[in-house]
Design a protein around this motif. Structure first.
Motif, short mmCIF file in Angstrom:
data_model
loop_
_atom_site.label_atom_id
_atom_site.label_comp_id
_atom_site.label_asym_id
_atom_site.label_seq_id
_atom_site.Cartn_x
_atom_site.Cartn_y
_atom_site.Cartn_z
N GLY A 37 8.57 -3.87 -4.06
CA GLY A 37 9.43 -3.26 -3.06
C GLY A 37 10.59 -2.60 -3.76
N GLY A 38 10.56 -1.26 -3.81
CA GLY A 38 11.55 -0.53 -4.61
C GLY A 38 12.82 -0.26 -3.84
N GLY B 23 5.67 -0.29 -1.70
CA GLY B 23 4.66 0.39 -0.94
C GLY B 23 5.31 1.47 -0.05
N GLU B 24 4.60 1.86 0.93
CA GLU B 24 5.14 2.86 1.85
C GLU B 24 5.35 2.22 3.23
OE1 GLU B 24 6.70 5.68 1.83
OE2 GLU B 24 6.76 5.38 3.98
N PRO B 25 6.60 2.01 3.61
CA PRO B 25 6.87 1.26 4.86
C PRO B 25 6.37 1.98 6.12
CG PRO B 25 8.90 2.14 3.94
CD PRO B 25 7.85 2.33 2.90
N LYS C 236 0.84 -1.21 0.00
CA LYS C 236 0.00 0.00 0.00
C LYS C 236 0.87 1.26 0.00
CE LYS C 236 -3.83 -1.90 2.67
NZ LYS C 236 -3.15 -3.05 3.28
N CYS C 237 0.33 2.30 -0.59
CA CYS C 237 1.03 3.58 -0.55
C CYS C 237 0.01 4.70 -0.43
CB CYS C 237 1.90 3.78 -1.78
SG CYS C 237 3.04 5.18 -1.60
N ASN C 238 0.45 5.80 0.20
CA ASN C 238 -0.44 6.96 0.34
C ASN C 238 -0.17 8.01 -0.73
OD1 ASN C 238 2.03 7.30 1.51
ND2 ASN C 238 1.27 7.91 3.52
N ALA D 161 15.16 10.94 -6.59
CA ALA D 161 14.29 11.70 -7.49
C ALA D 161 14.22 11.00 -8.84
CB ALA D 161 14.83 13.11 -7.68
N VAL D 162 13.00 10.93 -9.38
CA VAL D 162 12.78 10.43 -10.73
C VAL D 162 12.33 11.62 -11.57
CG1 VAL D 162 11.41 8.87 -12.18
CG2 VAL D 162 12.07 8.15 -9.88
N LEU D 163 13.03 11.86 -12.66
CA LEU D 163 12.64 12.98 -13.53
C LEU D 163 11.71 12.47 -14.62
CD1 LEU D 163 15.99 14.95 -13.99
CD2 LEU D 163 14.13 15.37 -12.35
N TYR E 110 4.77 7.48 -12.21
CA TYR E 110 5.66 6.45 -12.75
C TYR E 110 5.51 5.13 -12.01
CZ TYR E 110 8.24 8.66 -8.95
OH TYR E 110 8.58 9.22 -7.74
N CYS E 111 4.61 5.08 -11.03
CA CYS E 111 4.48 3.89 -10.20
C CYS E 111 3.10 3.26 -10.27
CB CYS E 111 4.84 4.24 -8.76
SG CYS E 111 5.08 2.82 -7.69
N MET E 112 2.07 4.08 -10.09
CA MET E 112 0.72 3.49 -10.09
C MET E 112 -0.33 4.50 -10.54
SD MET E 112 -0.38 3.18 -6.11
CE MET E 112 1.10 2.51 -5.38
N1 SAM Z 1 7.14 4.56 -0.87
C1 SAM Z 1 8.55 4.57 -0.72
C2 SAM Z 1 9.15 5.74 -1.48
O1 SAM Z 1 8.42 6.53 -2.02
O2 SAM Z 1 10.36 5.85 -1.49
C3 SAM Z 1 9.26 3.28 -1.06
C4 SAM Z 1 8.82 2.54 -2.26
S1 SAM Z 1 9.13 3.34 -3.79
C5 SAM Z 1 8.59 2.10 -4.91
C6 SAM Z 1 10.89 3.29 -3.87
C7 SAM Z 1 11.53 4.14 -4.90
O3 SAM Z 1 11.19 3.65 -6.16
C8 SAM Z 1 11.13 5.61 -4.86
O4 SAM Z 1 12.27 6.41 -4.80
C9 SAM Z 1 10.41 5.81 -6.18
O5 SAM Z 1 10.62 7.08 -6.69
C10 SAM Z 1 11.06 4.74 -7.02
N2 SAM Z 1 10.25 4.33 -8.16
C11 SAM Z 1 8.98 3.93 -8.20
N3 SAM Z 1 8.61 3.61 -9.45
C12 SAM Z 1 9.70 3.80 -10.23
C13 SAM Z 1 9.96 3.64 -11.62
N4 SAM Z 1 9.03 3.22 -12.46
N5 SAM Z 1 11.20 3.93 -12.06
C14 SAM Z 1 12.15 4.37 -11.22
N6 SAM Z 1 11.97 4.53 -9.90
C15 SAM Z 1 10.76 4.26 -9.41
#
Ligand code: SAM
Length: 329
Positions: free
Chosen positions: A328-329, A69-71, A20-22, A160-162, A27-29
């Motif tokens: 789990g990123g 998710g968000e730990p 789960k994430c808040n 950071a993701v650009l 780029y993720c969901m």
């Molecule tokens: N919720 C936490 C967070 O925001 O850091 C941990 C999980 S999140 C999946 C971990 C890292 O993965 C974050 O830095 C996020 O920016 C990165 N991330 C998620 N989707 C990505 C993608 N498609 N490409 C590159 N980085 C990504």
């Protein structure tokens, strides 16, 4: 040791505590979120600590990174961290988080022995944050970063993701701000791990481009290249140092040959690569009464099968069915 058939040894364990994430980072969901795992499928805190203990005591894991998710959404987080830092040999324990809630939790986590944090922050602008993450929580992240620093969870790293046309104009201002705050910024290339399968090579801001965007404002010189080892980030000294910036070119500058990572999902599956299409179930045998030795054997076999590389450049590349938030990123 968790050795694969290419001789790489996994010592860095990434554990997802929840899918789960808040936030809903583009780029993720998708903005509406995902079908979260049912609670009964999530590992309990006991089960997480048991598997981490097997990793550390029997399989040579030296670093444990809690993620999701968000730990921070996992209520037992402080307890899990405390029990992890109490293990012998004592692993390095860190957290990857979006920082929301860290203002409250940084001190208890530091007291539980947490060594450091990576906080994700893609923009300095609250409106851009809302557009990118679909939630108006920019101020919470900034407060979380300050609290982590105040609690001594250093070095505080910022991920950071650009995204092209969204925040790529912020590369230099974001780096300047991080340097001023004493945070170490790492840019991560966007990877094909979003639930919507919207990633495209053309849309990705590459490591080369990121360095180009920074070069107008900073003098960057490679740092510690010979000591990079398994670290995914290429690090650069900023204007002669000591401040540094990292660039993680997961797609265009892969580092699979030096990979030392293994992942455990929130529902107890070992993944030997972020991009693996197969998982190895530890939860079912654990719940059926498997011994620590049997679980360790399964884990060893899972890592032994690790492929040479993630294969994104291979025409046969298939994006994993689980998105980043579930892996789990
Ligand atoms: N919720 C936490 C967070 O925001 O850091 C941990 C999980 S999140 C999946 C971990 C890292 O993965 C974050 O830095 C996020 O920016 C990165 N991330 C998620 N989707 C990505 C993608 N498609 N490409 C590159 N980085 C990504």
């Amino acid at each position: 040791m968790l050795r694969d058939s290419f001789g790489r040894v996994a010592t860095d364990l990434r554990v997802s505590l929840t899918d789960k994430c808040n936030l809903r980072c583009t780029y993720c969901m998708p903005p509406e979120g995902l079908d979260w795992l049912p609670n009964a499928q999530l590992l309990t805190a006991e089960e997480i600590v048991r598997l981490v203990t097997i990793g550390v005591e029997r399989l040579g894991v030296t670093e444990v990174r809690y993620t999701g998710g968000e730990p921070l959404l996992r209520r037992e987080l402080v307890d899990i961290v405390g029990r992890t830092t109490a293990l012998t040999p004592r692993p390095q324990v860190s957290l990857t988080t979006n920082g929301i809630g860290l203002a409250r939790l940084a001190e208890p986590l530091a007291a539980a022995g947490l060594d450091r944090v990576n906080v994700s922050l893609d923009t300095l602008d609250a409106a851009t944050f809302k557009r990118l993450a679909h939630r108006d929580r920019h101020a919470d992240v900034i407060a979380g970063l300050a609290a982590a620093d105040g609690a001594g969870l250093r070095p505080v790293k910022v991920n950071a993701v650009l995204m092209r046309g969204v925040n790529d104009h912020e590369a230099a201002p974001l780096l300047r701000w991080c340097v001023e705050q004493g945070y170490e910024l790492r840019f991560i290339e966007q990877m094909p791990l979003d639930a919507q399968h919207g990633w495209s090579r053309e849309g990705m801001v590459t490591a080369d481009e990121i360095l180009g965007l920074l070069s107008g404002s900073f003098d960057l010189t490679p740092d510690d290249l010979e000591e990079r080892g398994s670290a995914p980030a290429e690090r650069f000294l900023i204007d002669g140092g000591p401040a540094r910036v990292g660039v993680i070119g997961s797609v265009t500058r892969p580092f699979c040959g030096a990979c030392d990572r293994v992942r455990l999902t929130a529902d107890g599956q070992v993944r030997n690569c972020l991009f693996a299409t197969e998982e190895s179930d530890l939860k079912t045998p654990m719940r059926a009464g498997a011994s620590d030795e049997e679980l360790a054997e399964r884990w060893l076999a899972a890592v032994a099968r690790k492929r040479a590389g993630h294969g994104i450049d291979d025409p046969s590349f298939l994006q994993p069915s689980r998105p980043m938030s579930a892996i789990g990123g």
